[in-house]
Scaffold this active site. Structure first.
Site, short mmCIF file in Angstrom:
data_model
loop_
_atom_site.label_atom_id
_atom_site.label_comp_id
_atom_site.label_asym_id
_atom_site.label_seq_id
_atom_site.Cartn_x
_atom_site.Cartn_y
_atom_site.Cartn_z
N GLY A 12 0.78 -1.24 0.00
CA GLY A 12 0.00 0.00 0.00
C GLY A 12 0.81 1.28 0.00
O GLY A 12 0.36 2.29 0.55
N ASN A 14 1.31 3.07 -2.60
CA ASN A 14 0.53 3.99 -3.43
C ASN A 14 -0.68 4.53 -2.67
O ASN A 14 -1.03 5.69 -2.82
CB ASN A 14 0.08 3.31 -4.73
CG ASN A 14 1.19 3.30 -5.76
OD1 ASN A 14 1.49 4.32 -6.36
ND2 ASN A 14 1.83 2.15 -5.94
N LEU A 91 -4.53 -7.14 -6.88
CA LEU A 91 -4.23 -8.29 -7.73
C LEU A 91 -5.45 -9.18 -7.96
O LEU A 91 -5.38 -10.40 -7.84
CB LEU A 91 -3.08 -9.10 -7.10
CG LEU A 91 -1.77 -8.34 -6.93
CD1 LEU A 91 -0.73 -9.19 -6.21
CD2 LEU A 91 -1.23 -7.87 -8.28
N ILE A 94 -11.01 -7.43 -12.08
CA ILE A 94 -12.23 -6.71 -11.69
C ILE A 94 -13.45 -7.34 -12.37
O ILE A 94 -13.45 -7.55 -13.59
CB ILE A 94 -12.10 -5.21 -12.08
CG1 ILE A 94 -10.91 -4.58 -11.34
CG2 ILE A 94 -13.37 -4.44 -11.77
CD1 ILE A 94 -10.97 -4.72 -9.83
N ASN A 108 -6.40 2.56 -12.57
CA ASN A 108 -5.38 1.61 -12.15
C ASN A 108 -4.01 2.24 -12.36
O ASN A 108 -3.82 3.03 -13.28
CB ASN A 108 -5.51 0.34 -13.02
CG ASN A 108 -4.48 -0.72 -12.66
OD1 ASN A 108 -4.29 -1.05 -11.48
ND2 ASN A 108 -3.79 -1.25 -13.66
N HIS A 110 -0.15 1.22 -13.25
CA HIS A 110 0.65 0.11 -13.77
C HIS A 110 2.11 0.56 -13.86
O HIS A 110 2.38 1.65 -14.38
CB HIS A 110 0.12 -0.31 -15.14
CG HIS A 110 0.84 -1.51 -15.66
ND1 HIS A 110 0.59 -2.80 -15.21
CD2 HIS A 110 1.86 -1.62 -16.55
CE1 HIS A 110 1.40 -3.63 -15.82
NE2 HIS A 110 2.18 -2.95 -16.63
N ASP A 151 -5.27 -3.81 -18.89
CA ASP A 151 -4.43 -2.61 -19.09
C ASP A 151 -4.69 -1.93 -20.43
O ASP A 151 -3.78 -1.38 -21.05
CB ASP A 151 -2.92 -2.98 -18.98
CG ASP A 151 -2.56 -3.61 -17.65
OD1 ASP A 151 -3.13 -3.20 -16.63
OD2 ASP A 151 -1.72 -4.52 -17.62
N GLU A 181 5.36 6.45 -9.79
CA GLU A 181 4.04 6.06 -9.28
C GLU A 181 3.49 6.98 -8.20
O GLU A 181 2.33 7.42 -8.26
CB GLU A 181 4.08 4.63 -8.74
CG GLU A 181 4.38 3.60 -9.80
CD GLU A 181 4.28 2.19 -9.27
OE1 GLU A 181 3.33 1.87 -8.55
OE2 GLU A 181 5.19 1.39 -9.58
C1 GRF Z 1 2.75 -0.97 -7.70
O1 GRF Z 1 3.95 -1.20 -8.37
C2 GRF Z 1 1.64 -0.72 -8.69
O2 GRF Z 1 2.06 -0.07 -9.86
C3 GRF Z 1 1.21 -2.12 -9.03
O3 GRF Z 1 1.30 -2.81 -7.80
C4 GRF Z 1 2.26 -2.20 -6.96
C5 GRF Z 1 1.62 -1.89 -5.65
O4 GRF Z 1 2.50 -1.44 -4.67
N1 GRF Z 1 -0.09 -2.11 -9.66
P1 GRF Z 1 1.98 -0.83 -3.31
O5 GRF Z 1 1.11 -1.87 -2.64
O6 GRF Z 1 1.22 0.43 -3.61
O7 GRF Z 1 3.20 -0.55 -2.49
#
Ligand code: GRF
Length: 216
Positions: A12, A14, A91, A94, A108, A110, A151, A181
């Site tokens: 988490g 992000n 993961l 959807i 999303n 990526h 994607d 990100e």
């Molecule tokens: C990130 O690299 C994101 O781009 C991908 O999954 C990862 C999640 O990382 N979809 P986090 O859980 O936000 O640390």
């Protein structure tokens, strides 16, 4: 206020970037109303708790079949009444019904420059392994809307990151997160929350003060 539900499976970071972005004012006019995970042990749920954001786990293991799991997931989302659903390292494929119900309201992140190194099999470290194997010199991250494909939805923002000679998949993953990100996702959410994202003919356009908001 844009009501955001964040779906997560792991650490988490992000999610943290979104929480920090809201706190700092980088993301305007938005709030996270719920964090949903498929994984009861996701550290992301702890991050939600620490920030007084309601968290919920909907694990496929608790349901007899995929359909029942999908229905429960959708129900959890509906309860939160979101304007935007952010998949931040979620993961789980959807459910079709959710895509239809929240058309152009699911985004999303990526960790590559779509359409490279995306689609089936490209998740987590596998993306960065693919990048290093192919020997590309530039990679990056993409925020896009979610459609029925993998994607394939309209691209909102992208940010490039240079690949370095001594990169390992782990090093590259960390740099893509730090340099792309964690900046890109809050920027995209801010743009959506403030009516700056238009979709026409399957393509996104950012309108308004791009430079002011750090969008190049
Ligand atoms: C990130 O690299 C994101 O781009 C991908 O999954 C990862 C999640 O990382 N979809 P986090 O859980 O936000 O640390």
């Amino acid at each position: 206020m844009l009501r955001i539900v964040v779906c997560v499976s792991g650490g988490g970071t992000n999610l943290q970037a979104i929480i920090d972005g809201i706190k700092s004012g980088r993301i305007r006019n938005a709030e996270i109303v719920r964090v949903i995970s498929n994984n009861p042990n996701a550290y992301a749920l702890e991050r939600a708790g620490k920030n007084n954001i309601p968290g919920a786990c909907v694990s496929p293991k608790d349901y007899g079949n995929r359909e029942a799991f999908h229905e429960a997931l959708l129900e959890e989302v509906r309860k939160a009444g979101p304007d935007l659903i952010v998949l931040a390292g979620f993961l789980v494929a959807i459910p079709k019904k959710m895509i239809e119900e929240y058309r152009n309201k699911i985004v999303n992140i990526h960790p590559s420059l779509i359409p490279s190194f995306c689609g089936k099999g490209y998740y987590g470290l596998k993306v960065h392994e693919g990048v290093l194997e192919r020997g590309v010199k530039i990679t990056g991250a993409t925020v896009h809307f979610v459609d029925e494909g993998m994607d394939t939805g309209p691209i909102i923002l992208q940010k490039p990151v240079a690949v370095e000679e001594d990169d390992t998949p782990e090093k590259l993953q960390k740099r893509v997160m730090e340099e792309a990100e964690w900046i890109l996702l809050p920027t995209a959410i801010d743009a959506i929350a403030n009516g700056q994202v238009e979709i026409r003919d399957g393509r996104c356009r950012i309108v308004g003060n791009r430079k002011d908001r750090g969008i190049s």
